[in-house]
Design a protein around this motif. Sequence first.
Motif, PDB file in Angstrom:
ATOM      1  N   SER A   1      33.608  44.456  60.487  1.00 19.79           N
ATOM      2  CA  SER A   1      32.233  44.121  60.088  1.00 19.79           C
ATOM      3  C   SER A   1      31.493  45.362  59.603  1.00 19.79           C
ATOM      4  O   SER A   1      30.789  45.326  58.590  1.00 19.79           O
ATOM      5  CB  SER A   1      31.481  43.500  61.270  1.00 19.79           C
ATOM      6  N   LEU A   2      31.660  46.478  60.324  1.00 22.81           N
ATOM      7  CA  LEU A   2      31.007  47.724  59.916  1.00 22.81           C
ATOM      8  C   LEU A   2      31.456  48.112  58.507  1.00 22.81           C
ATOM      9  O   LEU A   2      30.648  48.518  57.670  1.00 22.81           O
ATOM     10  CB  LEU A   2      31.362  48.854  60.896  1.00 22.81           C
ATOM     11  N   MET A   3      32.760  47.971  58.267  1.00 21.62           N
ATOM     12  CA  MET A   3      33.295  48.360  56.963  1.00 21.62           C
ATOM     13  C   MET A   3      32.796  47.415  55.877  1.00 21.62           C
ATOM     14  O   MET A   3      32.331  47.845  54.822  1.00 21.62           O
ATOM     15  CB  MET A   3      34.833  48.348  57.025  1.00 21.62           C
ATOM     16  N   ALA A   4      32.872  46.115  56.156  1.00 19.20           N
ATOM     17  CA  ALA A   4      32.454  45.121  55.157  1.00 19.20           C
ATOM     18  C   ALA A   4      30.959  45.257  54.857  1.00 19.20           C
ATOM     19  O   ALA A   4      30.519  45.095  53.720  1.00 19.20           O
ATOM     20  CB  ALA A   4      32.772  43.712  55.646  1.00 19.20           C
ATOM     21  N   ALA A   5      30.165  45.610  55.891  1.00 17.90           N
ATOM     22  CA  ALA A   5      28.719  45.769  55.695  1.00 17.90           C
ATOM     23  C   ALA A   5      28.431  46.885  54.692  1.00 17.90           C
ATOM     24  O   ALA A   5      27.466  46.824  53.932  1.00 17.90           O
ATOM     25  CB  ALA A   5      28.032  46.077  57.026  1.00 17.90           C
ATOM     26  N   ARG A   6      29.288  47.898  54.655  1.00 18.62           N
ATOM     27  CA  ARG A   6      29.118  49.007  53.701  1.00 18.62           C
ATOM     28  C   ARG A   6      29.227  48.528  52.263  1.00 18.62           C
ATOM     29  O   ARG A   6      28.659  49.127  51.350  1.00 18.62           O
ATOM     30  CB  ARG A   6      30.182  50.085  53.953  1.00 18.62           C
ATOM     31  N   LEU A   7      29.983  47.433  52.056  1.00 21.50           N
ATOM     32  CA  LEU A   7      30.200  46.939  50.693  1.00 21.50           C
ATOM     33  C   LEU A   7      28.900  46.417  50.082  1.00 21.50           C
ATOM     34  O   LEU A   7      28.745  46.391  48.868  1.00 21.50           O
ATOM     35  CB  LEU A   7      31.253  45.826  50.686  1.00 21.50           C
TER      36      LEU A   7
ATOM     37  N   ALA B   1      36.046  55.210  47.336  1.00 23.61           N
ATOM     38  CA  ALA B   1      35.695  55.739  48.651  1.00 23.61           C
ATOM     39  C   ALA B   1      35.327  54.580  49.580  1.00 23.61           C
ATOM     40  O   ALA B   1      35.723  54.546  50.747  1.00 23.61           O
ATOM     41  CB  ALA B   1      34.534  56.722  48.541  1.00 23.61           C
ATOM     42  N   VAL B   2      34.606  53.587  49.025  1.00 19.42           N
ATOM     43  CA  VAL B   2      34.150  52.445  49.828  1.00 19.42           C
ATOM     44  C   VAL B   2      35.232  51.384  49.973  1.00 19.42           C
ATOM     45  O   VAL B   2      35.369  50.765  51.022  1.00 19.42           O
ATOM     46  CB  VAL B   2      32.888  51.798  49.191  1.00 19.42           C
ATOM     47  N   THR B   3      36.027  51.186  48.908  1.00 13.30           N
ATOM     48  CA  THR B   3      36.977  50.066  48.932  1.00 13.30           C
ATOM     49  C   THR B   3      38.362  50.460  49.454  1.00 13.30           C
ATOM     50  O   THR B   3      39.147  49.585  49.808  1.00 13.30           O
ATOM     51  CB  THR B   3      37.167  49.485  47.518  1.00 13.30           C
ATOM     52  N   SER B   4      38.655  51.751  49.510  1.00 14.20           N
ATOM     53  CA  SER B   4      40.013  52.152  49.882  1.00 14.20           C
ATOM     54  C   SER B   4      40.067  53.306  50.881  1.00 14.20           C
ATOM     55  O   SER B   4      40.710  53.200  51.917  1.00 14.20           O
ATOM     56  CB  SER B   4      40.788  52.546  48.614  1.00 14.20           C
ATOM     57  N   HIS B   5      39.351  54.400  50.590  1.00 10.89           N
ATOM     58  CA  HIS B   5      39.537  55.608  51.393  1.00 10.89           C
ATOM     59  C   HIS B   5      38.918  55.486  52.787  1.00 10.89           C
ATOM     60  O   HIS B   5      39.565  55.776  53.794  1.00 10.89           O
ATOM     61  CB  HIS B   5      38.984  56.817  50.639  1.00 10.89           C
ATOM     62  N   VAL B   6      37.671  55.032  52.855  1.00 14.15           N
ATOM     63  CA  VAL B   6      37.050  54.872  54.169  1.00 14.15           C
ATOM     64  C   VAL B   6      37.678  53.697  54.950  1.00 14.15           C
ATOM     65  O   VAL B   6      37.917  53.828  56.153  1.00 14.15           O
ATOM     66  CB  VAL B   6      35.515  54.728  54.051  1.00 14.15           C
ATOM     67  N   PRO B   7      38.005  52.578  54.283  1.00 14.58           N
ATOM     68  CA  PRO B   7      38.732  51.537  55.028  1.00 14.58           C
ATOM     69  C   PRO B   7      40.026  52.052  55.658  1.00 14.58           C
ATOM     70  O   PRO B   7      40.375  51.664  56.779  1.00 14.58           O
ATOM     71  CB  PRO B   7      39.014  50.479  53.953  1.00 14.58           C
ATOM     72  N   HIS B   8      40.719  52.943  54.939  1.00 16.56           N
ATOM     73  CA  HIS B   8      41.943  53.519  55.509  1.00 16.56           C
ATOM     74  C   HIS B   8      41.609  54.299  56.787  1.00 16.56           C
ATOM     75  O   HIS B   8      42.275  54.142  57.811  1.00 16.56           O
ATOM     76  CB  HIS B   8      42.612  54.440  54.493  1.00 16.56           C
ATOM     77  N   LEU B   9      40.544  55.098  56.746  1.00 18.40           N
ATOM     78  CA  LEU B   9      40.157  55.879  57.928  1.00 18.40           C
ATOM     79  C   LEU B   9      39.730  54.969  59.078  1.00 18.40           C
ATOM     80  O   LEU B   9      40.055  55.220  60.238  1.00 18.40           O
ATOM     81  CB  LEU B   9      39.031  56.852  57.573  1.00 18.40           C
ATOM     82  N   MET B  10      39.016  53.890  58.753  1.00 23.84           N
ATOM     83  CA  MET B  10      38.604  52.955  59.806  1.00 23.84           C
ATOM     84  C   MET B  10      39.823  52.312  60.461  1.00 23.84           C
ATOM     85  O   MET B  10      39.881  52.160  61.683  1.00 23.84           O
ATOM     86  CB  MET B  10      37.695  51.865  59.221  1.00 23.84           C
ATOM     87  N   ALA B  11      40.800  51.950  59.626  1.00 23.97           N
ATOM     88  CA  ALA B  11      42.023  51.345  60.169  1.00 23.97           C
ATOM     89  C   ALA B  11      42.762  52.353  61.048  1.00 23.97           C
ATOM     90  O   ALA B  11      43.284  52.008  62.108  1.00 23.97           O
ATOM     91  CB  ALA B  11      42.921  50.866  59.029  1.00 23.97           C
TER      92      ALA B  11
END
Lengths: 382, 382
Positions: A185-191, B174-184
């Motif tokens: 949710s945190l990540m998707a909210a960034r979108l 950064a929003v669609t790939s790089h930060v999601p990778h870090l969150m995962a």
Amino acid sequence: MRTMTVIGTGLIGTSIALAVSGRGVRVFLTDRDPAAARTAAALGAGLARDPGETVDLAVIAVPPSHVGAVLTEAQERGLARAYTDVASVKAGPEQAALRRAPDPARYVGGHPLAGRERSGPLAARAELFRDRNWVLTPSRLTSDEAFERALELVALCAAVPVVMRSQDHDAAVAVTSHVPHLMASLMAARLTEGPAGLGRVAGQGLRDATRIAAGDSRLWGDILQANAPAVAGVLKDLHADLSRLVPAVDALTRAGGADRDLGMRTLVDLLDRGISGLAEIPAAGAGPQEGGQGVRVAVAERPGELARLLAAVADLGVATEDAAVETAAAGAGFTVRFGLPARTAEKVADALDAGGWTVVREDDERLLPMGEGQAVPGVPGR
Amino acid sequence: MRTMTVIGTGLIGTSIALAVSGRGVRVFLTDRDPAAARTAAALGAGLARDPGETVDLAVIAVPPSHVGAVLTEAQERGLARAYTDVASVKAGPEQAALRRAPDPARYVGGHPLAGRERSGPLAARAELFRDRNWVLTPSRLTSDEAFERALELVALCAAVPVVMRSQDHDAAVAVTSHVPHLMASLMAARLTEGPAGLGRVAGQGLRDATRIAAGDSRLWGDILQANAPAVAGVLKDLHADLSRLVPAVDALTRAGGADRDLGMRTLVDLLDRGISGLAEIPAAGAGPQEGGQGVRVAVAERPGELARLLAAVADLGVATEDAAVETAAAGAGFTVRFGLPARTAEKVADALDAGGWTVVREDDERLLPMGEGQAVPGVPGR
């Protein structure tokens, strides 16, 4: 089991009703929203009415915070001989049953490890629980009869029963389900605040990483509240990790210097810890703790020879995800290792043998955890 | 295009070579690890040697921080008439080309939006890029010839060309790939310290949410460093969101009180923002910005009637994920709405018409974004 009542015909309740009524059990459906019960009935999940008799089992498929009250009310009117629920939090409902329910011995907590992002009866599937784990959390008072009824329900849904203490279950799902939902949710909210053109560079990786964030927000608010202590603990650890990561990535924005090297080490260490963590997740389709076995195949170094082997293995219906070249000495040809579920390794080895390949078997190896494939030669920049 | 050289035969480079050589182009393969180039050649991706002639296009498939040096070296020896790369960061390589490369006009940056967790040539697939977006980032100096060569490459790989400015691309990924990778990675890292029994309650949701964390840590360290400013910005926003979330969940652990209500509101607000964010992600299979169309079907209220409709739609190869009951007035039957990709809506409507169903068409509607299905009646606890 002859008769069953499902209270709450959302995704889970209706899926259970579809699975069980398909096995000859007479199923009754109720929901605080009559349209939902009628929709489930129209799907063939059962009859949208109160049974008017004492049924063998009542399945309480409502949010965690409602389980205690619904169980108490149902037992007060003698609805069923045994009761279970499907809430994804188990300690709270158990305490409610022990404190408030007229007959806690007739109740056993349950949590089928299956779900979808869609809610409501239309998203229901009779096969939703097939081969999935279904946790049962008997309390110190749960009777053998109630426990056996719940086991029968799990069997009718073709699921795999797993018995845990309610507190252990809640601590585990905080890490495997509740906090991952919040991270998604945190990540998707960034979108929502992303730059233009975001949609053009959004791929399957982002889709998968954020998919679970689609769950109904009120239902999830209830779930997270019911497991707040365990969730808060994991969140704080994550917050601490992120608080270390932010300055590390910041350091990478500055040219050279020792703190830049330290930043990169901190970053790569986190990425490596993440890869290690993935090994804790059972492989898809594999049983909870299923082992694996390796099969090695020698391949002559001729163009298309490797492709021919991968095709031969694919024809056996085996994913080549775990294929790894192990030796590639000049002119000496290759040895390719396949990590396979133990139950298919022998079949594959025999078939390759029969196909004229040179096969080397291994015993008692673990499946290559996802990520180790990066040891395959050929990643540039090594 | 008659001839091409791929520099770096990892997952992406080898997949490109497989796709292009399958279309009759003569492909040469090089890698700093000779075993990787020979593995790719053994897969039928091309010839593992230097071309010994000037090729039409050189594809630089190495980590972002290496692109500039590899491009410069290749242009100094006149390797090709045009050059492109596949790095997932584009501003850095572009600056390197403009500053250091002998002939920046012959270079255009590229980033195919496709990949797998596995690395190395064995994970390569000729179909990896089919129908995927492939971003091209021409610089102010890029020549028409270089741009056209890159477009030809995208076409040979059956991908969809998307043109962006390199800076816009980097901000978006950064929003669609790089930060999601870090969150995962952050989430997966928590699993290493998880409680006992964790594996028994780990399901597909966790698997999907953490899958991308399996990527090679050194390669990803390089990618994240190359896009550190944009990544750091998004990470700080996420850190701020998480810093608000932790006390909110903490408040839910305390009995009653105003701060508990505030905590729940903060939590549900985040979950709702997450659901909104998911609408920014194009649906799987759908084109970058493809619209959707709705088809409504009237259903008589008889047991099994809805199931019969869903089965009829499923027979047409249409996912029923977007099915939603819209009206369910007692006795009046149902109206079910299917959100469909525009290109299939007409076909489905016609087929249902022919099947004797009562169909109502809509025009120019957007596809129901994932998550709206929660508006379906029957979620308990509403």
